[in-house]
Design an enzyme around this catalytic site. Structure first.
Site, PDB file in Angstrom:
ATOM      1  N   LYS A   1      38.158  38.747  33.917  1.00 15.47           N
ATOM      2  CA  LYS A   1      38.791  38.145  32.730  1.00 15.47           C
ATOM      3  C   LYS A   1      37.711  38.010  31.655  1.00 15.47           C
ATOM      4  O   LYS A   1      36.977  37.032  31.607  1.00 15.47           O
ATOM      5  CB  LYS A   1      39.377  36.778  33.093  1.00 15.47           C
ATOM      6  CG  LYS A   1      40.581  36.350  32.266  1.00 15.47           C
ATOM      7  CD  LYS A   1      40.392  36.362  30.769  1.00 15.47           C
ATOM      8  CE  LYS A   1      39.762  35.087  30.247  1.00 15.47           C
ATOM      9  NZ  LYS A   1      39.485  35.172  28.779  1.00 15.47           N
TER      10      LYS A   1
ATOM     11  N   GLU B   1      27.535  29.410  35.298  1.00 18.62           N
ATOM     12  CA  GLU B   1      26.380  29.593  34.404  1.00 18.62           C
ATOM     13  C   GLU B   1      26.798  29.030  33.057  1.00 18.62           C
ATOM     14  O   GLU B   1      27.579  29.654  32.345  1.00 18.62           O
ATOM     15  CB  GLU B   1      26.034  31.078  34.270  1.00 18.62           C
ATOM     16  CG  GLU B   1      25.700  31.769  35.566  1.00 18.62           C
ATOM     17  CD  GLU B   1      24.356  31.370  36.135  1.00 18.62           C
ATOM     18  OE1 GLU B   1      23.615  30.599  35.475  1.00 18.62           O
ATOM     19  OE2 GLU B   1      24.036  31.812  37.248  1.00 18.62           O
TER      20      GLU B   1
ATOM     21  N   CYS C   1      22.317  31.679  25.892  1.00 19.29           N
ATOM     22  CA  CYS C   1      22.346  30.371  26.573  1.00 19.29           C
ATOM     23  C   CYS C   1      20.950  29.809  26.784  1.00 19.29           C
ATOM     24  O   CYS C   1      20.768  28.599  26.841  1.00 19.29           O
ATOM     25  CB  CYS C   1      23.082  30.510  27.892  1.00 19.29           C
ATOM     26  SG  CYS C   1      22.486  31.897  28.832  1.00 19.29           S
TER      27      CYS C   1
ATOM     28  N   GLU D   1      24.399  21.859  22.068  1.00 18.23           N
ATOM     29  CA  GLU D   1      24.196  23.303  21.996  1.00 18.23           C
ATOM     30  C   GLU D   1      24.866  23.823  20.723  1.00 18.23           C
ATOM     31  O   GLU D   1      26.042  23.583  20.515  1.00 18.23           O
ATOM     32  CB  GLU D   1      24.808  23.970  23.225  1.00 18.23           C
ATOM     33  CG  GLU D   1      24.512  25.431  23.295  1.00 18.23           C
ATOM     34  CD  GLU D   1      25.156  26.102  24.499  1.00 18.23           C
ATOM     35  OE1 GLU D   1      26.328  25.821  24.788  1.00 18.23           O
ATOM     36  OE2 GLU D   1      24.485  26.928  25.136  1.00 18.23           O
TER      37      GLU D   1
HETATM   38  P1  NAD Z   1      33.926  29.650  26.596  1.00 15.30           P
HETATM   39  O1  NAD Z   1      33.729  28.590  27.597  1.00 15.30           O
HETATM   40  O2  NAD Z   1      34.686  29.346  25.376  1.00 15.30           O
HETATM   41  O3  NAD Z   1      34.655  30.922  27.217  1.00 15.30           O
HETATM   42  C1  NAD Z   1      34.143  31.633  28.307  1.00 15.30           C
HETATM   43  C2  NAD Z   1      35.278  32.271  29.055  1.00 15.30           C
HETATM   44  O4  NAD Z   1      36.099  31.254  29.626  1.00 15.30           O
HETATM   45  C3  NAD Z   1      36.203  33.117  28.186  1.00 15.30           C
HETATM   46  O5  NAD Z   1      36.578  34.264  28.912  1.00 15.30           O
HETATM   47  C4  NAD Z   1      37.385  32.184  27.966  1.00 15.30           C
HETATM   48  O6  NAD Z   1      38.593  32.866  27.684  1.00 15.30           O
HETATM   49  C5  NAD Z   1      37.453  31.495  29.304  1.00 15.30           C
HETATM   50  N1  NAD Z   1      38.164  30.208  29.301  1.00 15.30           N
HETATM   51  C6  NAD Z   1      38.426  29.395  28.250  1.00 15.30           C
HETATM   52  N2  NAD Z   1      39.121  28.302  28.682  1.00 15.30           N
HETATM   53  C7  NAD Z   1      39.267  28.441  30.021  1.00 15.30           C
HETATM   54  C8  NAD Z   1      39.858  27.633  31.041  1.00 15.30           C
HETATM   55  N3  NAD Z   1      40.447  26.460  30.763  1.00 15.30           N
HETATM   56  N4  NAD Z   1      39.806  28.056  32.322  1.00 15.30           N
HETATM   57  C9  NAD Z   1      39.187  29.220  32.633  1.00 15.30           C
HETATM   58  N5  NAD Z   1      38.623  30.038  31.718  1.00 15.30           N
HETATM   59  C10 NAD Z   1      38.668  29.654  30.419  1.00 15.30           C
HETATM   60  O7  NAD Z   1      32.438  30.144  26.313  1.00 15.30           O
HETATM   61  P2  NAD Z   1      32.011  31.130  25.169  1.00 15.30           P
HETATM   62  O8  NAD Z   1      32.169  30.347  23.898  1.00 15.30           O
HETATM   63  O9  NAD Z   1      32.671  32.456  25.334  1.00 15.30           O
HETATM   64  O10 NAD Z   1      30.451  31.355  25.476  1.00 15.30           O
HETATM   65  C11 NAD Z   1      29.464  30.534  24.978  1.00 15.30           C
HETATM   66  C12 NAD Z   1      28.990  29.588  26.061  1.00 15.30           C
HETATM   67  O11 NAD Z   1      28.565  30.329  27.194  1.00 15.30           O
HETATM   68  C13 NAD Z   1      27.793  28.790  25.647  1.00 15.30           C
HETATM   69  O12 NAD Z   1      27.949  27.449  26.038  1.00 15.30           O
HETATM   70  C14 NAD Z   1      26.648  29.420  26.413  1.00 15.30           C
HETATM   71  O13 NAD Z   1      25.552  28.604  26.648  1.00 15.30           O
HETATM   72  C15 NAD Z   1      27.323  29.843  27.658  1.00 15.30           C
HETATM   73  N6  NAD Z   1      26.559  30.927  28.310  1.00 15.30           N
HETATM   74  C16 NAD Z   1      25.843  30.634  29.435  1.00 15.30           C
HETATM   75  C17 NAD Z   1      25.078  31.617  30.065  1.00 15.30           C
HETATM   76  C18 NAD Z   1      24.266  31.310  31.293  1.00 15.30           C
HETATM   77  O14 NAD Z   1      23.764  32.231  31.926  1.00 15.30           O
HETATM   78  N7  NAD Z   1      24.108  30.059  31.666  1.00 15.30           N
HETATM   79  C19 NAD Z   1      25.076  32.908  29.540  1.00 15.30           C
HETATM   80  C20 NAD Z   1      25.828  33.169  28.398  1.00 15.30           C
HETATM   81  C21 NAD Z   1      26.580  32.171  27.794  1.00 15.30           C
END
Ligand code: NAD
Length: 478
Positions: free
Chosen positions: A174, A249, A283, A380
């Site tokens: 997804k 993550e 991140c 963040e």
């Molecule tokens: P997000 O949480 O908005 O979305 C990530 C994914 O989760 C998307 O595919 C989204 O559609 C899905 N999602 C949204 N609501 C959901 C729910 N209720 N249940 C299940 N899935 C759901 O994150 P983003 O804005 O796409 O990415 C940015 C974030 O990701 C930042 O906080 C960043 O730090 C983090 N990040 C972490 C790492 C790591 O390795 N720790 C790497 C990259 C990004």
């Protein structure tokens, strides 16, 4: 096939309509992408369950499974330029990053885990029971939902897909609704590589599709990368359904400590990259700078000058160093947090506004004189926004760097190995980088302490996330 879902080896119409994905450098619609319904998600999970025990997949010899992953890596290489351009169009990242980090990284990661397939060992163990052979074996955890974010869509998908397949699992992917295109393309390449039907399934759509997967009783493990807020929702969904395993993550707010003896020019170069790579949408990006008071003015002045010389533009332009933010919504969030920084009294040294052109560009921004309790030091931001403060007492700075809900990455800049080691010991984060930018590598573990997540990706640690360890007791003295 972006308007379709991939379920059980077939490109299937999506049951809940479509959603547009935009080019963040222009704001124009790139493609329409399918949105999965609950029935689609159920079908994808059922297909993954069915494939898990199939002769075509479970029956493969390790060398055969490895060959499929090597083949997929070759296909990624063959389509290198196409995938890089697609990632840049959909995500906004400079084309050089797409090439060297995203696509090359994806191919290398696939090869690394292809190599593990033939090396997955168990152990024999000296149990205290007479005439008994005890051994362990690693089995696939089952059906895995791979839910990915928008910052490095292709690379982060491969961080999950490669170890999942290497260990004999099946998956439902997804991708983020903001950047789904390279995930769709990679799934097409899995078909060309000969990965059997049902092993890799793809359901596109927004967070509601992710929620369907994380609450689904047929999913054994969710491997999720994204925000901490959504990570908490996934944890609740797991608890309320089948207590599925989770690898999380999540967010970060990495501190960068610049010691009195640091080589400031090297620190400026490394921190500029660490703070602005992928427009700060990383991140592990360096965001909180703790500079020895003696070096503060020099560091602030040189960092600000460095930020001002970054070439901002569309990622597809070869000379671009800083691309757009991923969406209008995200740019507005970054702008609002910068506004809070100003209102709370931080000193704006450079940047501080959106750039007046098409697309979602934001000027690289540096605040000085930031206090530890200010919002820009705690939340963040996920954009090119740097917050600088100073310290007088080297013994105090570790406690200040640790004063955060996150613990993904941290960095120290010093020429003294004792200082480096003392800080590396004291900092509570999954990765500490000394005199270097935050670079993930498939041979080193990647993951967070505290609210930055659960578990580790990469290296042999990733194998643990995708396997169950079975304990077998064989009593032969009966
Ligand atoms: P997000 O949480 O908005 O979305 C990530 C994914 O989760 C998307 O595919 C989204 O559609 C899905 N999602 C949204 N609501 C959901 C729910 N209720 N249940 C299940 N899935 C759901 O994150 P983003 O804005 O796409 O990415 C940015 C974030 O990701 C930042 O906080 C960043 O730090 C983090 N990040 C972490 C790492 C790591 O390795 N720790 C790497 C990259 C990004």
């Amino acid at each position: 096939m972006p308007t379709r879902l991939f379920i059980d080896g077939q490109w299937t119409p999506a049951g809940a309509g479509t959603i547009s994905t935009l080019d963040p450098a222009t704001g124009e619609v790139l493609e329409e992408v399918g949105t999965a319904s609950q029935a689609d998600v159920n079908a994808a999970v059922a297909a993954a369950r069915q494939a898990l025990g199939s002769a075509q997949w479970a029956g493969l010899l390790p060398v055969q499974r490895a060959a499929l992953l090597f083949r997929l890596a070759e296909l990624v290489d063959q389509h290198h330029e196409e995938l890089a351009a697609l990632e840049t169009r959909d995500q906004g990242q400079p084309i050089g990053i797409s090439r060297q980090v995203s696509v090359t990284g994806a191919a290398e990661h696939l090869r690394y885990f292809a190599g593990w397939v033939t090396k997955l060992q168990g152990t024999t163990n000296p149990v205290s029971f007479p005439e008994t052979l005890h051994y362990t074996r690693r089995e696939p955890v089952g059906v895995n939902a791979l839910i990915t974010p928008w910052n490095f869509p292709l690379m982060i998908l491969v961080w999950k897909l490669a170890p999942a397949l290497a260990t004999g699992n099946t998956v439902v992917i997804k991708p983020s609704e903001v950047t789904p295109l390279t995930s769709v393309r990679l799934v097409e390449l899995t078909v060309e590589a000969g990965i059997p039907a049902g092993v890799v399934n793809l359901v596109t759509g927004d967070g509601s599709v992710g929620a369907m997967l994380s609450s689904h009783p047929g999913v054994d493990h969710v491997s999720y990368t994204g925000s901490t807020a959504v990570g908490k929702l996934i944890t609740q969904a797991s608890a309320q359904s089948n207590l599925k395993r989770l690898t999380l993550e999540l967010g970060g707010k990495a501190p960068s400590i610049i010691a009195a003896d640091a080589d400031i020019d090297a620190a400026v170069t490394g921190n500029l990259l660490g703070a602005t790579l992928n427009t700060g949408q990383v991140c592990a990006a360096y965001t909180r700078f703790y500079v020895d008071r003696e070096r503060e003015d020099e560091f602030v002045q040189k960092m600000a000058a460095g930020l001002q010389t970054l070439r901002v533009g569309p990622g597809i332009d070869e000379s671009t160093q800083l691309g757009p933010l991923v969406s209008g919504r995200h740019r507005d969030r970054v702008a609002s947090l910068v506004g809070v920084g100003r209102d709370e009294g931080a000193e704006l040294v450079t940047g501080g506004s959106a750039i007046d052109r098409d697309g979602y560009f934001y000027a690289p921004t540096l605040f000085a004189g930031v206090r530890d309790d200010m919002t820009i030091m705690r939340e963040e931001i996920f954009g090119p926004v740097l917050a600088v403060t100073s310290y007088d007492d080297p013994d105090e700075v570790v406690a200040r760097a640790n004063d955060t809900e996150y613990g993904l990455a941290a960095t120290v800049w010093t020429r003294d190995i004792r200082t480096a080691q003392r800080y590396a010991d004291g900092i509570r984060a999954g990765a500490v980088f000394v005199n270097m930018p935050p670079i993930p590598d498939m041979a080193a573990p990647w993951g967070g302490y505290k609210a930055s997540g659960w578990g580790r990706e990469m290296g042999p640690w990733a194998l643990d996330a995708y396997t169950e360890t079975k304990s077998v007791w064989l009593h032969y003295g009966y």
